[in-house]
Design a protein around this motif. Sequence first.
Motif, PDB file in Angstrom:
ATOM      1  N   ILE A 121       0.840  -1.203   0.000  1.00 31.42           N
ATOM      2  CA  ILE A 121       0.000   0.000   0.000  1.00 31.42           C
ATOM      3  C   ILE A 121       0.874   1.251   0.000  1.00 31.42           C
ATOM      4  N   LEU A 122       1.927   1.238   0.816  1.00 32.78           N
ATOM      5  CA  LEU A 122       2.839   2.381   0.857  1.00 32.78           C
ATOM      6  C   LEU A 122       3.510   2.596  -0.495  1.00 32.78           C
ATOM      7  N   ALA A 123       3.884   1.505  -1.156  1.00 33.81           N
ATOM      8  CA  ALA A 123       4.523   1.620  -2.470  1.00 33.81           C
ATOM      9  C   ALA A 123       3.579   2.258  -3.482  1.00 33.81           C
ATOM     10  N   PHE A 124       2.305   1.867  -3.460  1.00 31.46           N
ATOM     11  CA  PHE A 124       1.340   2.453  -4.390  1.00 31.46           C
ATOM     12  C   PHE A 124       1.077   3.920  -4.067  1.00 31.46           C
ATOM     13  N   ILE A 125       1.059   4.263  -2.796  1.00 30.39           N
ATOM     14  CA  ILE A 125       0.865   5.663  -2.420  1.00 30.39           C
ATOM     15  C   ILE A 125       2.024   6.516  -2.929  1.00 30.39           C
ATOM     16  N   ILE A 126       3.244   6.035  -2.743  1.00 28.36           N
ATOM     17  CA  ILE A 126       4.415   6.784  -3.206  1.00 28.36           C
ATOM     18  C   ILE A 126       4.423   6.885  -4.727  1.00 28.36           C
ATOM     19  N   MET A 127       4.088   5.788  -5.401  1.00 23.67           N
ATOM     20  CA  MET A 127       4.078   5.793  -6.863  1.00 23.67           C
ATOM     21  C   MET A 127       3.069   6.807  -7.401  1.00 23.67           C
ATOM     22  N   ASN A 128       1.849   6.751  -6.898  1.00 24.14           N
ATOM     23  CA  ASN A 128       0.833   7.698  -7.362  1.00 24.14           C
ATOM     24  C   ASN A 128       1.146   9.121  -6.919  1.00 24.14           C
ATOM     25  N   GLY A 129       1.770   9.255  -5.754  1.00 24.15           N
ATOM     26  CA  GLY A 129       2.176  10.585  -5.304  1.00 24.15           C
ATOM     27  C   GLY A 129       3.202  11.204  -6.225  1.00 24.15           C
ATOM     28  N   LEU A 130       4.134  10.381  -6.723  1.00 24.78           N
ATOM     29  CA  LEU A 130       5.141  10.889  -7.657  1.00 24.78           C
ATOM     30  C   LEU A 130       4.497  11.336  -8.965  1.00 24.78           C
ATOM     31  N   ILE A 131       3.557  10.537  -9.467  1.00 25.72           N
ATOM     32  CA  ILE A 131       2.878  10.910 -10.715  1.00 25.72           C
ATOM     33  C   ILE A 131       2.079  12.195 -10.524  1.00 25.72           C
ATOM     34  N   LEU A 132       1.377  12.305  -9.398  1.00 25.47           N
ATOM     35  CA  LEU A 132       0.615  13.529  -9.124  1.00 25.47           C
ATOM     36  C   LEU A 132       1.535  14.727  -8.958  1.00 25.47           C
ATOM     37  N   ALA A 133       2.718  14.512  -8.382  1.00 22.47           N
ATOM     38  CA  ALA A 133       3.672  15.606  -8.225  1.00 22.47           C
ATOM     39  C   ALA A 133       4.142  16.115  -9.586  1.00 22.47           C
ATOM     40  N   VAL A 134       4.359  15.186 -10.524  1.00 21.33           N
ATOM     41  CA  VAL A 134       4.757  15.588 -11.880  1.00 21.33           C
ATOM     42  C   VAL A 134       3.636  16.377 -12.548  1.00 21.33           C
ATOM     43  N   ILE A 135       2.405  15.898 -12.391  1.00 14.65           N
ATOM     44  CA  ILE A 135       1.265  16.610 -12.983  1.00 14.65           C
ATOM     45  C   ILE A 135       1.108  17.995 -12.356  1.00 14.65           C
ATOM     46  N   PHE A 136       1.283  18.076 -11.048  1.00 16.92           N
ATOM     47  CA  PHE A 136       1.165  19.366 -10.356  1.00 16.92           C
ATOM     48  C   PHE A 136       2.257  20.327 -10.816  1.00 16.92           C
ATOM     49  N   ALA A 137       3.474  19.806 -11.006  1.00 17.56           N
ATOM     50  CA  ALA A 137       4.568  20.657 -11.483  1.00 17.56           C
ATOM     51  C   ALA A 137       4.274  21.184 -12.883  1.00 17.56           C
ATOM     52  N   MET A 138       3.710  20.330 -13.736  1.00 20.05           N
ATOM     53  CA  MET A 138       3.350  20.788 -15.080  1.00 20.05           C
ATOM     54  C   MET A 138       2.232  21.822 -15.021  1.00 20.05           C
ATOM     55  N   ALA A 139       1.312  21.650 -14.075  1.00 20.38           N
ATOM     56  CA  ALA A 139       0.210  22.610 -13.949  1.00 20.38           C
ATOM     57  C   ALA A 139       0.714  23.989 -13.549  1.00 20.38           C
ATOM     58  N   LEU A 140       1.807  24.032 -12.784  1.00 19.97           N
ATOM     59  CA  LEU A 140       2.374  25.323 -12.390  1.00 19.97           C
ATOM     60  C   LEU A 140       3.038  26.032 -13.564  1.00 19.97           C
ATOM     61  N   ILE A 142       2.219  25.126 -17.029  1.00 19.13           N
ATOM     62  CA  ILE A 142       1.242  25.232 -18.118  1.00 19.13           C
ATOM     63  C   ILE A 142      -0.082  25.710 -17.530  1.00 19.13           C
ATOM     64  N   TYR A 143      -0.514  26.858 -17.933  1.00 18.29           N
ATOM     65  CA  TYR A 143      -1.754  27.417 -17.398  1.00 18.29           C
ATOM     66  C   TYR A 143      -2.971  27.015 -18.225  1.00 18.29           C
ATOM     67  N   ASP A 144      -2.736  26.428 -19.377  1.00 17.23           N
ATOM     68  CA  ASP A 144      -3.827  26.005 -20.248  1.00 17.23           C
ATOM     69  C   ASP A 144      -4.299  24.618 -19.807  1.00 17.23           C
ATOM     70  N   VAL A 145      -5.521  24.535 -19.310  1.00 21.99           N
ATOM     71  CA  VAL A 145      -6.047  23.271 -18.801  1.00 21.99           C
ATOM     72  C   VAL A 145      -6.186  22.246 -19.918  1.00 21.99           C
ATOM     73  N   ASP A 146      -6.664  22.686 -21.075  1.00 24.15           N
ATOM     74  CA  ASP A 146      -6.834  21.751 -22.190  1.00 24.15           C
ATOM     75  C   ASP A 146      -5.499  21.166 -22.628  1.00 24.15           C
ATOM     76  N   LEU A 147      -4.473  21.996 -22.672  1.00 25.77           N
ATOM     77  CA  LEU A 147      -3.150  21.508 -23.051  1.00 25.77           C
ATOM     78  C   LEU A 147      -2.623  20.513 -22.021  1.00 25.77           C
ATOM     79  N   LEU A 148      -2.853  20.813 -20.749  1.00 28.12           N
ATOM     80  CA  LEU A 148      -2.410  19.907 -19.690  1.00 28.12           C
ATOM     81  C   LEU A 148      -3.112  18.555 -19.797  1.00 28.12           C
ATOM     82  N   LEU A 149      -4.418  18.584 -20.074  1.00 31.63           N
ATOM     83  CA  LEU A 149      -5.164  17.334 -20.226  1.00 31.63           C
ATOM     84  C   LEU A 149      -4.680  16.544 -21.436  1.00 31.63           C
ATOM     85  N   ASN A 150      -4.323  17.249 -22.496  1.00 33.17           N
ATOM     86  CA  ASN A 150      -3.798  16.559 -23.679  1.00 33.17           C
ATOM     87  C   ASN A 150      -2.463  15.884 -23.382  1.00 33.17           C
ATOM     88  N   ILE A 151      -1.638  16.543 -22.581  1.00 34.50           N
ATOM     89  CA  ILE A 151      -0.344  15.953 -22.222  1.00 34.50           C
ATOM     90  C   ILE A 151      -0.548  14.716 -21.352  1.00 34.50           C
TER      91      ILE A 151
END
Length: 377
Positions: A121-140, A142-151
């Motif tokens: 469970i801890l491994a899955f939390i860390i894995m998904n946390g890393l992916i969400l961190a990458v998405i959050f960094a891109m959101a900071l 890229i301000y275009d929501v549509d472009l972010l969703l396409n990526i």
Amino acid sequence: MKDDEDRFQEEPPKNDFLDNSVNSGNKIKYKFCPNCGKKLPEITNLKYCTNCGVDLNYVKEHGFLPPTQNQYYYSQPQDYSQYPVTNYPYKQKKASISEEELPYTGDKELWGTIQSIGFPILAFIIMNGLILAVIFAMALIIYDVDLLLNIISNPFFIVFATLVELMLIVFPIWYAGKFLNKPTFENRLKLLGFTTKGFEDKEIVKEVLIGLGFAVVGLFIVAASSIAIQFFIEFVFNVRIINEAPTSDADVLITGADILVLILMMLMMILVVGPCEEILFRGFMMRGLTRTMGDNWGLIITAIIFAVIHLVGLFIYIFQPFVFFILFLYLFAPYLAISLMLGYLYRWRNENLIAVIVTHGVYNSLTILIAFFFTAF
């Protein structure tokens, strides 16, 4: 000569340390000698081991055993059963698994229930946390929501997210080393069941063929469970599941994927997802749970956790309770069915992961291939 004899004698305990309650029915507690490993009575002022005669005060003071050639630090074994009970610092060393014992760990005590469930469970939390961190960094950036969703929906981003699953095996491989005399990377994988050691070429081919066969069987099992749960939902809740449109982000992704990306994703399923998830769930979780909870409960609990973890996205995207419940029920049944099948296959193959990994990877690849052709044509 008399002085030499006095060296080997234990100083008699003072009367202050005598406890008549020891002889009145209380049991003597024991620890273990750091030299010979035999049980020691937990008594006050115990200077020498009652079995080998090693000077315990010397060990306690210096942190290592006295030299065997220096008999000053050894004494004749004595009976201390009449002395009072106290806590003694020495404990029995936990036995490790040797390389010769690795193929025969069925009766070996391994990690406990908490580790078996907690680390995956801890491994899955860390894995998904890393992916969400990458998405959050891109959101900071890229301000275009549509472009972010396409990526995020781009096939290559999904391939990146798949490669992140490699971290799932970090915890089990690290922790398995604590139970080995020689914690090499190869021995850690052997303990987790991922090895071809001792297999002849024909036996390896046999395991691969079994895995391929069960991958096809898995498709029918999942299809049957999906149909059954769909009828159940319609009968009990009067809700009809419509599958005319793509039902997940993966289906939408595959619709726009070309053949090269399709092949790349299938390879990721076979080379990354299958091995990583099976080492984590069957090799670590189920192997540990079957030793602490029994074969059946270990299999069932592993299958349930496997299914729930794969549906964690519903907890994020679905906010309507009834819709969430129906979708969870509809998707949980197929995941549970395939996980139970993988668990039974793992048990049948004597806790070896070759066939199970092949089944998991090929099954995932076939589902991607089928989804691609259904959506593309």
